[in-house]
Design a protein around this motif. Structure first.
Motif, mmCIF file in Angstrom:
data_model
loop_
_atom_site.group_PDB
_atom_site.id
_atom_site.type_symbol
_atom_site.label_atom_id
_atom_site.label_comp_id
_atom_site.label_asym_id
_atom_site.label_seq_id
_atom_site.Cartn_x
_atom_site.Cartn_y
_atom_site.Cartn_z
ATOM 1 N N PRO A 1 0.254 27.280 -3.313
ATOM 2 C CA PRO A 1 0.255 25.818 -3.430
ATOM 3 C C PRO A 1 1.548 25.206 -2.890
ATOM 4 N N HIS A 2 1.440 24.005 -2.367
ATOM 5 C CA HIS A 2 2.638 23.265 -1.974
ATOM 6 C C HIS A 2 3.268 22.635 -3.201
ATOM 7 N N SER A 3 2.428 22.153 -4.108
ATOM 8 C CA SER A 3 2.905 21.574 -5.364
ATOM 9 C C SER A 3 1.940 21.971 -6.469
ATOM 10 N N GLY A 4 2.420 22.051 -7.685
ATOM 11 C CA GLY A 4 1.550 22.386 -8.805
ATOM 12 C C GLY A 4 0.952 23.771 -8.677
ATOM 13 N N ASN A 5 -0.271 23.941 -9.212
ATOM 14 C CA ASN A 5 -0.935 25.243 -9.203
ATOM 15 C C ASN A 5 -2.230 25.271 -8.409
ATOM 16 N N ASN A 6 -2.979 24.161 -8.382
ATOM 17 C CA ASN A 6 -4.318 24.200 -7.801
ATOM 18 C C ASN A 6 -4.335 23.884 -6.314
ATOM 19 N N LEU A 7 -5.323 24.461 -5.663
ATOM 20 C CA LEU A 7 -5.590 24.257 -4.241
ATOM 21 C C LEU A 7 -7.077 23.980 -4.077
ATOM 22 N N ALA B 1 0.843 -1.189 0.000
ATOM 23 C CA ALA B 1 0.000 0.000 0.000
ATOM 24 C C ALA B 1 0.880 1.242 0.000
ATOM 25 N N ALA B 2 0.659 2.119 -0.957
ATOM 26 C CA ALA B 2 1.417 3.355 -1.062
ATOM 27 C C ALA B 2 0.488 4.523 -0.763
ATOM 28 N N SER B 3 1.079 5.601 -0.337
ATOM 29 C CA SER B 3 0.293 6.799 -0.056
ATOM 30 C C SER B 3 -0.306 7.371 -1.327
ATOM 31 N N THR B 4 -1.502 7.882 -1.200
ATOM 32 C CA THR B 4 -2.170 8.608 -2.271
ATOM 33 C C THR B 4 -2.124 10.083 -1.912
ATOM 34 N N VAL B 5 -1.703 10.905 -2.861
ATOM 35 C CA VAL B 5 -1.627 12.346 -2.641
ATOM 36 C C VAL B 5 -2.544 13.028 -3.643
ATOM 37 N N LEU B 6 -3.557 13.703 -3.134
ATOM 38 C CA LEU B 6 -4.484 14.446 -3.995
ATOM 39 C C LEU B 6 -4.004 15.890 -4.070
ATOM 40 N N SER B 7 -3.504 16.278 -5.243
ATOM 41 C CA SER B 7 -2.917 17.611 -5.402
ATOM 42 C C SER B 7 -3.910 18.630 -5.957
ATOM 43 N N PHE B 8 -5.050 18.180 -6.450
ATOM 44 C CA PHE B 8 -6.086 19.024 -7.048
ATOM 45 C C PHE B 8 -5.651 19.643 -8.377
ATOM 46 N N ASP B 9 -4.436 19.326 -8.854
ATOM 47 C CA ASP B 9 -3.931 19.896 -10.102
ATOM 48 C C ASP B 9 -4.624 19.337 -11.336
ATOM 49 N N ASP B 10 -5.241 18.186 -11.202
ATOM 50 C CA ASP B 10 -5.932 17.586 -12.342
ATOM 51 C C ASP B 10 -7.383 18.059 -12.445
#
Length: 189
Positions: free
Chosen positions: A66-72, A23-32
């Protein structure tokens, strides 16, 4: 053919449980996402009872950095603790998320499992520099609520969780079943 049956049974059992062991962590960045409401089943979670929406947090939106990408993701001005809840379709371990915004955007996680409050995180005061708020709880959860005195004053990024891995009892049961299949196959041989 009968001699190879135990090997086939073992291979099938290992193939079935291998994804569970890694099991790996899932990170939702909202960039998509487009700059609109967070979809009902975004990231395999249930956002239907929430008022989250996604927006582009480029430099013109400071202090919503944002911490990563553009979207929050953020709540509207009428956001509340009640409509900040994100529900998991399957129990998971919630690790935390990154937040930025105004100091009035103090945030705390309330973690629930089967309707009971099981954990509360520390409180984070938002700033223009994204900061990670850890859940502070290692057990399973099925809902996370973000509480704040000013929901419109913070934005969230990189919502991080890990799908549940079977408990030791489940592993023992699977291994016992594999042993029984192997023993039955050997008796037939």
């Amino acid at each position: 053919m009968l001699n190879s049956l135990p090997r086939w049974a073992a291979a099938i059992a290992l193939a079935a449980i291998a994804p569970l062991a890694s099991a790996a962590s899932t990170v939702l960045s909202f960039d998509d996402l487009a700059t609109d409401f967070v979809p009902a089943n975004y990231g395999g979670l249930d956002w239907t009872g929430s008022g989250w929406f996604s927006f582009d947090g480029t430099d013109t939106q400071r202090p919503y950095t944002p911490h990563s990408g553009n979207n929050l993701a953020t709540l509207s001005w009428d956001g509340s603790d009640a409509n900040s809840t994100v529900r998991f379709h399957q129990a998971a371990t919630f690790e935390g998320a990154w937040f930025s915004g105004y100091a009035e955007g103090d945030v705390t996680f309330k973690l629930y499992y089967q309707g009971a409050l099981v954990g509360t995180s520390a409180t984070l005061l938002a700033s223009a520099t994204p900061s990670f708020l850890a859940s502070g709880y290692a057990g399973l959860v099925d809902a996370v609520s973000i509480t704040s005195a000013g929901h419109a004053f913070y934005a969230m990024d990189d919502f991080t969780f890990t799908a549940a891995v079977p408990e030791p009892e489940t592993w023992a049961l699977m291994l016992a079943g594999l042993a029984a299949v192997t023993a039955a196959a050997r008796r037939r041989a």
